[in-house]
Design a protein around this motif. Structure first.
Motif, PDB file in Angstrom:
ATOM      1  N   UNK A   1      13.827   7.891  -8.388  1.00 14.82           N
ATOM      2  CA  UNK A   1      12.499   7.951  -7.824  1.00 14.82           C
ATOM      3  C   UNK A   1      11.698   9.014  -8.566  1.00 14.82           C
ATOM      4  N   UNK A   2      10.431   8.740  -8.768  1.00 16.15           N
ATOM      5  CA  UNK A   2       9.564   9.661  -9.489  1.00 16.15           C
ATOM      6  C   UNK A   2       9.196  10.868  -8.661  1.00 16.15           C
ATOM      7  N   UNK A   3       8.649  11.851  -9.326  1.00 13.01           N
ATOM      8  CA  UNK A   3       8.237  13.076  -8.647  1.00 13.01           C
ATOM      9  C   UNK A   3       6.934  12.824  -7.901  1.00 13.01           C
ATOM     10  N   UNK A   4       6.779  13.546  -6.819  1.00 14.10           N
ATOM     11  CA  UNK A   4       5.529  13.431  -6.075  1.00 14.10           C
ATOM     12  C   UNK A   4       4.646  14.619  -6.440  1.00 14.10           C
ATOM     13  N   UNK A   5       3.357  14.443  -6.295  1.00 17.50           N
ATOM     14  CA  UNK A   5       2.441  15.534  -6.599  1.00 17.50           C
ATOM     15  C   UNK A   5       1.593  15.215  -7.819  1.00 17.50           C
ATOM     16  N   UNK A   6       0.947  16.241  -8.315  1.00 15.72           N
ATOM     17  CA  UNK A   6       0.020  16.093  -9.438  1.00 15.72           C
ATOM     18  C   UNK A   6       0.777  15.791 -10.736  1.00 15.72           C
ATOM     19  N   UNK A   7       0.206  14.859 -11.542  1.00 15.24           N
ATOM     20  CA  UNK A   7       0.820  14.552 -12.827  1.00 15.24           C
ATOM     21  C   UNK A   7       0.603  15.710 -13.789  1.00 15.24           C
ATOM     22  N   UNK A   8       1.558  15.893 -14.657  1.00 13.56           N
ATOM     23  CA  UNK A   8       1.541  17.038 -15.550  1.00 13.56           C
ATOM     24  C   UNK A   8       1.112  16.623 -16.955  1.00 13.56           C
ATOM     25  N   UNK A   9       0.327  17.416 -17.595  1.00 14.03           N
ATOM     26  CA  UNK A   9      -0.047  17.264 -19.001  1.00 14.03           C
ATOM     27  C   UNK A   9      -0.853  16.016 -19.336  1.00 14.03           C
ATOM     28  N   UNK A  10      -1.415  15.328 -18.374  1.00 13.09           N
ATOM     29  CA  UNK A  10      -2.159  14.116 -18.715  1.00 13.09           C
ATOM     30  C   UNK A  10      -3.403  14.436 -19.527  1.00 13.09           C
ATOM     31  N   UNK A  11      -4.061  15.535 -19.210  1.00 10.67           N
ATOM     32  CA  UNK A  11      -5.264  15.906 -19.957  1.00 10.67           C
ATOM     33  C   UNK A  11      -4.918  16.316 -21.383  1.00 10.67           C
ATOM     34  N   UNK A  12      -3.846  17.079 -21.542  1.00 16.19           N
ATOM     35  CA  UNK A  12      -3.451  17.515 -22.875  1.00 16.19           C
ATOM     36  C   UNK A  12      -3.038  16.313 -23.725  1.00 16.19           C
ATOM     37  N   UNK A  13      -2.302  15.378 -23.118  1.00 14.48           N
ATOM     38  CA  UNK A  13      -1.866  14.183 -23.854  1.00 14.48           C
ATOM     39  C   UNK A  13      -3.061  13.333 -24.258  1.00 14.48           C
ATOM     40  N   UNK A  14      -4.016  13.190 -23.359  1.00 11.99           N
ATOM     41  CA  UNK A  14      -5.204  12.391 -23.654  1.00 11.99           C
ATOM     42  C   UNK A  14      -6.005  13.030 -24.788  1.00 11.99           C
ATOM     43  N   UNK A  15      -6.140  14.338 -24.735  1.00 11.99           N
ATOM     44  CA  UNK A  15      -6.887  15.049 -25.772  1.00 11.99           C
ATOM     45  C   UNK A  15      -6.187  14.921 -27.120  1.00 11.99           C
ATOM     46  N   UNK A  16      -4.867  15.055 -27.103  1.00 12.63           N
ATOM     47  CA  UNK A  16      -4.087  14.953 -28.335  1.00 12.63           C
ATOM     48  C   UNK A  16      -4.211  13.556 -28.938  1.00 12.63           C
ATOM     49  N   UNK A  17      -4.065  12.526 -28.113  1.00 11.17           N
ATOM     50  CA  UNK A  17      -4.152  11.165 -28.646  1.00 11.17           C
ATOM     51  C   UNK A  17      -5.549  10.876 -29.176  1.00 11.17           C
ATOM     52  N   UNK A  18      -6.571  11.433 -28.536  1.00 16.94           N
ATOM     53  CA  UNK A  18      -7.946  11.266 -29.010  1.00 16.94           C
ATOM     54  C   UNK A  18      -8.105  11.881 -30.400  1.00 16.94           C
ATOM     55  N   UNK A  19      -7.577  13.091 -30.580  1.00 21.37           N
ATOM     56  CA  UNK A  19      -7.682  13.761 -31.872  1.00 21.37           C
ATOM     57  C   UNK A  19      -6.883  13.038 -32.944  1.00 21.37           C
ATOM     58  N   UNK A  20      -5.699  12.555 -32.599  1.00 25.20           N
ATOM     59  CA  UNK A  20      -4.867  11.839 -33.563  1.00 25.20           C
ATOM     60  C   UNK A  20      -5.555  10.548 -33.986  1.00 25.20           C
ATOM     61  N   UNK A  21      -6.139   9.837 -33.028  1.00 28.52           N
ATOM     62  CA  UNK A  21      -6.854   8.603 -33.358  1.00 28.52           C
ATOM     63  C   UNK A  21      -8.053   8.889 -34.246  1.00 28.52           C
TER      64      UNK A  21
END
Length: 54
Positions: A1-21
């Protein structure tokens, strides 16, 4: 079962993928420009050779 609560690092991952693209797009764009420049140079060169042959 997955963890409950706030997702971690989604903003950092999104920013990184944006820069890589952005970087990948820039590289592709530069390669296309280079190809077109080479095509123009080759066309000019072939035209010069045709004129000299006549």
């Amino acid at each position: 079962m997955g963890k409950s609560g706030k997702e971690k690092n989604t903003l950092a991952k999104a920013k990184h993928s944006k820069l890589v693209n952005r970087k990948k797009n820039k590289i592709k764009k530069d390669q296309e420009k280079r190809k077109e420049r080479l095509k123009a140079i080759l066309a000019q060169h072939s035209n010069q050779q045709k004129k000299e042959a006549k």
